[in-house]
Write a protein that holds these residues in place. Structure first.
Motif, mmCIF file in Angstrom:
data_model
loop_
_atom_site.group_PDB
_atom_site.id
_atom_site.type_symbol
_atom_site.label_atom_id
_atom_site.label_comp_id
_atom_site.label_asym_id
_atom_site.label_seq_id
_atom_site.Cartn_x
_atom_site.Cartn_y
_atom_site.Cartn_z
ATOM 1 N N VAL A 90 37.377 44.992 32.368
ATOM 2 C CA VAL A 90 37.839 46.288 32.825
ATOM 3 C C VAL A 90 39.143 45.970 33.706
ATOM 4 O O VAL A 90 39.963 46.834 33.684
ATOM 5 C CB VAL A 90 36.715 46.760 33.772
ATOM 6 C CG1 VAL A 90 37.152 47.773 34.446
ATOM 7 C CG2 VAL A 90 35.450 47.122 32.960
ATOM 8 N N TRP A 91 39.249 44.767 34.414
ATOM 9 C CA TRP A 91 40.368 44.648 35.212
ATOM 10 C C TRP A 91 41.533 43.910 34.838
ATOM 11 O O TRP A 91 42.624 44.133 34.861
ATOM 12 C CB TRP A 91 39.748 43.495 36.495
ATOM 13 C CG TRP A 91 38.735 44.155 37.116
ATOM 14 C CD1 TRP A 91 37.527 43.840 37.005
ATOM 15 C CD2 TRP A 91 38.893 45.156 38.229
ATOM 16 N NE1 TRP A 91 36.513 44.504 37.904
ATOM 17 C CE2 TRP A 91 37.626 45.637 38.729
ATOM 18 C CE3 TRP A 91 39.829 45.969 38.813
ATOM 19 C CZ2 TRP A 91 37.137 46.467 39.752
ATOM 20 C CZ3 TRP A 91 39.620 46.974 39.749
ATOM 21 C CH2 TRP A 91 38.234 47.008 40.173
ATOM 22 N N LEU A 92 41.171 43.114 33.441
ATOM 23 C CA LEU A 92 42.238 42.460 32.927
ATOM 24 C C LEU A 92 43.044 43.500 31.867
ATOM 25 O O LEU A 92 44.248 43.321 31.682
ATOM 26 C CB LEU A 92 41.815 41.246 31.976
ATOM 27 C CG LEU A 92 41.545 40.286 32.724
ATOM 28 C CD1 LEU A 92 40.792 39.186 32.111
ATOM 29 C CD2 LEU A 92 42.526 39.549 33.785
ATOM 30 N N LEU B 135 34.439 36.107 50.868
ATOM 31 C CA LEU B 135 34.112 34.595 50.687
ATOM 32 C C LEU B 135 34.425 34.549 49.074
ATOM 33 O O LEU B 135 35.217 33.357 48.878
ATOM 34 C CB LEU B 135 32.528 34.479 50.826
ATOM 35 C CG LEU B 135 32.249 32.881 50.931
ATOM 36 C CD1 LEU B 135 33.245 31.940 51.588
ATOM 37 C CD2 LEU B 135 31.040 32.883 51.042
ATOM 38 N N THR B 136 34.163 35.366 48.264
ATOM 39 C CA THR B 136 34.178 34.971 46.982
ATOM 40 C C THR B 136 35.995 34.829 46.563
ATOM 41 O O THR B 136 36.278 33.913 45.925
ATOM 42 C CB THR B 136 33.877 36.108 45.989
ATOM 43 O OG1 THR B 136 32.308 36.426 46.264
ATOM 44 C CG2 THR B 136 34.119 35.793 44.435
ATOM 45 N N ASN B 137 36.568 35.894 47.198
ATOM 46 C CA ASN B 137 38.066 35.736 46.688
ATOM 47 C C ASN B 137 38.694 34.401 47.481
ATOM 48 O O ASN B 137 39.393 34.162 46.842
ATOM 49 C CB ASN B 137 38.685 37.173 47.611
ATOM 50 C CG ASN B 137 40.256 37.166 47.098
ATOM 51 O OD1 ASN B 137 40.529 37.150 46.117
ATOM 52 N ND2 ASN B 137 40.966 37.415 48.125
ATOM 53 N N ILE C 274 31.586 51.513 41.179
ATOM 54 C CA ILE C 274 32.777 51.576 42.072
ATOM 55 C C ILE C 274 33.402 50.120 41.858
ATOM 56 O O ILE C 274 34.674 50.233 42.080
ATOM 57 C CB ILE C 274 32.136 51.450 43.483
ATOM 58 C CG1 ILE C 274 31.406 52.948 43.879
ATOM 59 C CG2 ILE C 274 33.156 51.025 44.589
ATOM 60 C CD1 ILE C 274 30.554 52.958 45.010
ATOM 61 N N ALA C 275 32.488 49.129 41.460
ATOM 62 C CA ALA C 275 33.251 47.859 41.266
ATOM 63 C C ALA C 275 32.953 47.336 40.082
ATOM 64 O O ALA C 275 32.009 46.614 40.072
ATOM 65 C CB ALA C 275 33.318 46.983 42.457
ATOM 66 N N ILE D 23 39.988 38.333 39.977
ATOM 67 C CA ILE D 23 39.278 38.348 41.146
ATOM 68 C C ILE D 23 39.853 39.076 42.581
ATOM 69 O O ILE D 23 38.835 39.644 43.223
ATOM 70 C CB ILE D 23 38.990 36.815 41.773
ATOM 71 C CG1 ILE D 23 37.616 36.850 42.728
ATOM 72 C CG2 ILE D 23 40.110 36.110 42.304
ATOM 73 C CD1 ILE D 23 36.404 37.144 42.034
ATOM 74 N N GLY D 24 41.087 39.129 42.791
ATOM 75 C CA GLY D 24 41.538 39.993 43.581
ATOM 76 C C GLY D 24 41.345 41.209 43.520
ATOM 77 O O GLY D 24 40.674 41.849 44.432
ATOM 78 N N PRO D 25 41.675 42.128 42.474
ATOM 79 C CA PRO D 25 41.442 43.387 42.505
ATOM 80 C C PRO D 25 39.843 43.892 42.400
ATOM 81 O O PRO D 25 39.592 44.851 42.991
ATOM 82 C CB PRO D 25 41.985 43.890 41.269
ATOM 83 C CG PRO D 25 42.426 42.568 40.453
ATOM 84 C CD PRO D 25 42.589 41.650 41.449
ATOM 85 N N PHE D 26 39.178 42.983 41.875
ATOM 86 C CA PHE D 26 37.844 43.218 42.005
ATOM 87 C C PHE D 26 37.068 43.025 43.201
ATOM 88 O O PHE D 26 36.342 43.843 43.639
ATOM 89 C CB PHE D 26 36.879 42.139 40.960
ATOM 90 C CG PHE D 26 35.371 42.130 41.225
ATOM 91 C CD1 PHE D 26 34.630 43.197 40.712
ATOM 92 C CD2 PHE D 26 34.791 40.928 41.887
ATOM 93 C CE1 PHE D 26 33.242 42.939 40.961
ATOM 94 C CE2 PHE D 26 33.508 40.896 42.169
ATOM 95 C CZ PHE D 26 32.694 41.979 41.557
#
Length: 215
Positions: free
Chosen positions: A91-93, A196-198, A84-85, A174-177
């Motif tokens: 992967v995100w970049l 919290l991480t974001n 899912i994540a 970090i945002g899309p993840f």
């Protein structure tokens, strides 16, 4: 006696280290080592908004059954079917599901520049979210050491590397993840962890200023 900047700097490095730990498989050590008490204590020295998010995270952990946390962790980050994540920057970049892209090589170069070595026994890829948060922790730690030691060149070097790392890598994905974690999580714990991480990473990307408001 430490001044306010030293206290907040130490709190930032501790919070970053604890956030990294939360992206490994959840186990009894989270409760045994009072991870979320420590997290709330350090977050309280950074900003009330960060503290409120840390408090919600600790409450969510206490409210969940260990088996449910482990199941959600597996669904979100491991599979066995579709993950899912994906917890990997590449992967995100890249926008592709293939791991070990050019971005992975780029972050390895940043690690080398920062003197950050990954243990040979470590089974994850170098752009795993936990590893990148541990690198960020190291950079914040080095900034704090340089500030306390009155070493302006070392302080500038560590701060510049932190800004580059966040601008070119972690701060970009970090945002899309974390949005994927929030959308896919079935437990409040992982939704709160993503939130919290974001918040923390975006705060650091803004220069580490705790008073900066980030949604």
């Amino acid at each position: 006696m430490t001044n306010d900047n030293d206290d907040k700097g130490t709190a930032r490095e501790t919070l970053c280290r604890l956030l990294a730990a939360c992206y490994y498989e959840p186990g009894p050590e989270f409760a045994e080592e009072r991870v979320f008490d420590s997290m709330f204590d350090t977050a309280s020295r950074i900003h009330p908004d960060v503290a409120a998010r840390a408090r919600r995270l600790g409450e969510a952990f206490s409210a969940e059954r260990p088996d449910d946390l482990l199941l959600d962790y597996t669904r979100l980050f491991l599979g066995p079917n579709e993950v899912i994540a994906q917890p990997y920057g590449s992967v995100w970049l890249s926008g592709e599901k293939t791991l070990m892209q050019d971005s992975t090589m780029a972050v390895l170069e940043l690690y080398r520049e920062g003197g950050f070595e990954i243990d040979e026994d470590f089974r994850e890829l170098p752009d795993h979210i936990a590893v990148e948060l541990e690198f960020l922790y190291l950079l914040i730690y080095r900034e704090n050491q340089a500030r306390r030691g009155g070493a302006p060149d070392a302080l500038t070097s560590a701060a510049d590397l932190r800004k580059r790392f966040l601008t070119e890598h972690l701060g970009t994905w970090i945002g899309p993840f974390t949005a994927a974690v929030s959308a896919g999580a079935k437990t409040a714990f992982y939704r709160e962890l993503a939130d919290l991480t974001n918040r923390f990473v975006r705060m650091e990307a803004g220069g580490g200023e705790a008073h900066r408001h980030v949604n």
